[in-house]
Design a protein around this motif. Sequence first.
Motif, short mmCIF file in Angstrom:
data_model
loop_
_atom_site.label_atom_id
_atom_site.label_comp_id
_atom_site.label_asym_id
_atom_site.label_seq_id
_atom_site.Cartn_x
_atom_site.Cartn_y
_atom_site.Cartn_z
N PHE A 70 -17.46 47.53 39.17
CA PHE A 70 -16.33 48.53 39.63
C PHE A 70 -16.37 49.22 37.74
O PHE A 70 -15.80 50.40 37.83
CB PHE A 70 -15.06 48.36 39.88
N THR A 71 -17.74 48.39 37.08
CA THR A 71 -17.66 49.55 35.84
C THR A 71 -17.87 50.69 35.52
O THR A 71 -17.39 51.54 34.69
CB THR A 71 -18.11 48.40 35.20
N LYS A 72 -18.92 50.88 36.75
CA LYS A 72 -19.28 52.13 36.41
C LYS A 72 -18.78 53.17 36.57
O LYS A 72 -17.91 53.14 37.57
CB LYS A 72 -20.34 52.21 37.76
N VAL A 73 -19.58 54.50 36.27
CA VAL A 73 -18.25 55.16 35.85
C VAL A 73 -19.39 56.70 35.82
O VAL A 73 -20.92 56.48 35.84
CB VAL A 73 -17.63 56.00 34.08
N SER A 74 -18.92 57.96 36.71
CA SER A 74 -19.41 59.36 36.67
C SER A 74 -19.48 59.79 35.07
O SER A 74 -19.28 59.14 33.90
CB SER A 74 -18.96 59.94 37.26
N ALA A 75 -20.10 60.76 34.70
CA ALA A 75 -21.15 61.32 33.66
C ALA A 75 -19.47 62.35 33.27
O ALA A 75 -19.33 62.28 32.23
CB ALA A 75 -21.80 62.23 34.39
N SER A 76 -18.84 62.35 33.86
CA SER A 76 -17.72 63.03 33.88
C SER A 76 -16.71 62.01 33.27
O SER A 76 -15.13 62.36 32.41
CB SER A 76 -17.06 63.88 34.61
N GLY A 77 -17.54 60.35 33.31
CA GLY A 77 -16.61 59.85 32.16
C GLY A 77 -15.12 59.16 33.27
O GLY A 77 -14.27 58.29 33.48
N VAL A 78 -15.62 59.20 34.98
CA VAL A 78 -14.44 58.23 35.40
C VAL A 78 -14.64 57.20 36.95
O VAL A 78 -16.71 57.25 37.20
CB VAL A 78 -13.96 59.74 37.31
N PRO A 79 -14.39 56.12 36.76
CA PRO A 79 -14.70 54.63 37.41
C PRO A 79 -14.31 55.26 38.82
O PRO A 79 -12.84 54.75 39.74
CB PRO A 79 -13.59 53.63 36.46
N ARG A 80 -15.42 55.81 39.75
CA ARG A 80 -15.32 56.50 40.76
C ARG A 80 -15.15 55.35 41.30
O ARG A 80 -14.50 54.91 42.62
CB ARG A 80 -16.76 57.54 40.84
N ARG A 81 -16.15 54.13 41.55
CA ARG A 81 -16.16 52.53 42.27
C ARG A 81 -14.65 52.26 42.26
O ARG A 81 -14.41 52.18 42.97
CB ARG A 81 -17.08 52.01 42.61
N ALA A 82 -13.80 52.59 41.64
CA ALA A 82 -12.90 51.75 40.51
C ALA A 82 -12.07 52.34 41.02
O ALA A 82 -10.84 52.30 42.38
CB ALA A 82 -12.11 51.66 40.10
N LEU A 83 -12.03 53.62 42.26
CA LEU A 83 -10.93 55.27 42.88
C LEU A 83 -11.37 54.58 43.88
O LEU A 83 -10.17 54.47 43.85
CB LEU A 83 -11.03 56.34 41.28
N LEU A 84 -12.91 54.55 44.83
CA LEU A 84 -12.69 54.19 45.80
C LEU A 84 -12.13 53.20 46.45
O LEU A 84 -11.72 53.26 47.09
CB LEU A 84 -13.74 54.75 46.39
N ALA A 85 -12.35 52.43 45.22
CA ALA A 85 -11.63 50.65 46.46
C ALA A 85 -10.30 50.84 46.81
O ALA A 85 -9.34 50.15 47.24
CB ALA A 85 -11.79 49.54 44.72
N GLY A 86 -9.16 51.49 45.42
CA GLY A 86 -8.00 51.70 45.40
C GLY A 86 -7.45 52.50 46.26
O GLY A 86 -6.74 52.45 47.50
N THR A 87 -8.89 53.76 47.02
CA THR A 87 -8.63 54.48 47.63
C THR A 87 -8.73 54.32 49.25
O THR A 87 -7.83 53.91 50.32
CB THR A 87 -8.59 55.94 47.87
N SER A 88 -9.49 53.08 49.38
CA SER A 88 -9.88 52.24 50.77
C SER A 88 -8.73 51.87 50.89
O SER A 88 -8.68 51.60 52.08
CB SER A 88 -11.12 51.86 50.60
N VAL A 89 -8.39 50.49 49.79
CA VAL A 89 -7.28 50.11 50.23
C VAL A 89 -5.64 50.82 51.69
O VAL A 89 -4.75 50.46 51.84
CB VAL A 89 -6.72 49.30 49.32
N GLY A 90 -5.44 52.32 50.54
CA GLY A 90 -4.45 52.71 50.24
C GLY A 90 -4.89 53.44 52.00
O GLY A 90 -3.74 53.61 53.20
#
Length: 473
Positions: free
Chosen positions: A343-363
């Motif tokens: 979950f440490t990986k961030v996109s080129a724009s500085g967004v931790p997308r994997r961490a974001l998708l983890a929360g979204t998936s639980v949602g």
Amino acid sequence: MSTGTTAAGADGAPDTASPGADAAGTGTGLRQGLKRRHVQLIALGGVIGAGLFVGSGEVIHSAGPAAVLSFLAAGGLTVLIMRMLAEMTVARPALGSFYAHVRETLGHRAGFAVGWLYWYFFVIVVAVEAVAGGRIVRLWLPGAPLWAVSLVLMALLTATNMVSARSYGEFEYWFSSVKVVAIVVFLFLGALFVLGLWPGSGGGLAQLTAHGGFAPAGVGAVLAAVVPCVGFFTGAEIVTIAAAESVEPERAVARAIRSIVLRVVAFYVLSIFLVVAVVPWTSKAIEVSPYAAVLDRLAVPAAGTVMNAVVLVAVLSCLNSALYTSSRMLFALTRNGDAPRGFTKVSASGVPRRALLAGTSVGYLSVIAAWISPDVVFSFLINSYGAIALFVYLAIAVAQLRMRRRLEREEPVRLTLRMWGFPWLSRLTIALMALVIGAMAVLPDSRAQFWLSLLTLGVVLAAYEIRRRVRRS
């Protein structure tokens, strides 16, 4: 900013270096995309949630006009907690804010628990707000399935968060602006009515005592109402998490927290005061939507539609912030090995997308649970997070008490923003927060939430022990 490193934890997980570096975005991959105006409105938006527009009706129904005092007491307690948090954030800015502070002062176990509890709290908020938003949209689209509308709302705001921190900040800026304008207009119209300047109004404050007195249910009901009121203020601390992606984080946080006192008084206490001054507190309309009840009393055209639109904006604002906050907390947890490194990986724009998708998936899963099993699974999820924010606030207060003594001894120059009346007011805040949590454990309306939230805490602590023993072996 601190440039030193701390020793490895008892479980073998190394601490990250320099909390200040994290806060500035150095070495984390996060970008400083949030401007000062974003930070100001994020702080404001965190305080003004859908609970104010809808949930406050339940408090008024239980405490009568004296609900004003319940909101004032809860607001005062929240202001004290935020001041304590601001002192730590300005003195020792860190990625993850209070998670890092609790970990540093109370130990790795406490930090692990606070970080994961806060993450869990907000991923459930994602689902709750998505369902609430879906219900409002269905007022205009009655044929649309609730689960589908909820998932669409979640997907749209997930997409905005995936772009950049600035995208989140821009959406939150405008969401919060709508809420502020709505509250200001409401205060203006309500004041005109009370002063007798509104057409057809007699003015005055007779409604405050006309139906059983100012506190018809007694002092006990007023004190009990403080418990849910504290929950309405949850979210003010989001600004300290967003500071890691803002320019001049220390100054931005200090300014935002300083101004929160006026906001609490003006937006919550004054608006609730006007509600009970304009409409009889016994009115059934107040339970449904107190603000819409006032607008109906003032004969404002399309009052219900206007308030539904405002509440939808408030819900989307909470959903937007919940997605952002859960992703940044999960990202912060990875910095100390408290969450999987993936979950440490961030996109080129500085967004931790994997961490974001983890929360979204639980949602997503929680929204599906609300559709398939609303009375069992979804009800359990809602109750299992009810007291978590209070646990976190208590940990923040205890952490401040310890960090302040350390800073006074080792780095007094960093104390540019101080908690008032230290140490006595800090100790009083801790005692009051413990009292609120204790009341939650015994009051019938909140007892289930307390014990299920305690179960959640137990699960998180058990996960820490498993992780620690696995690492040792």
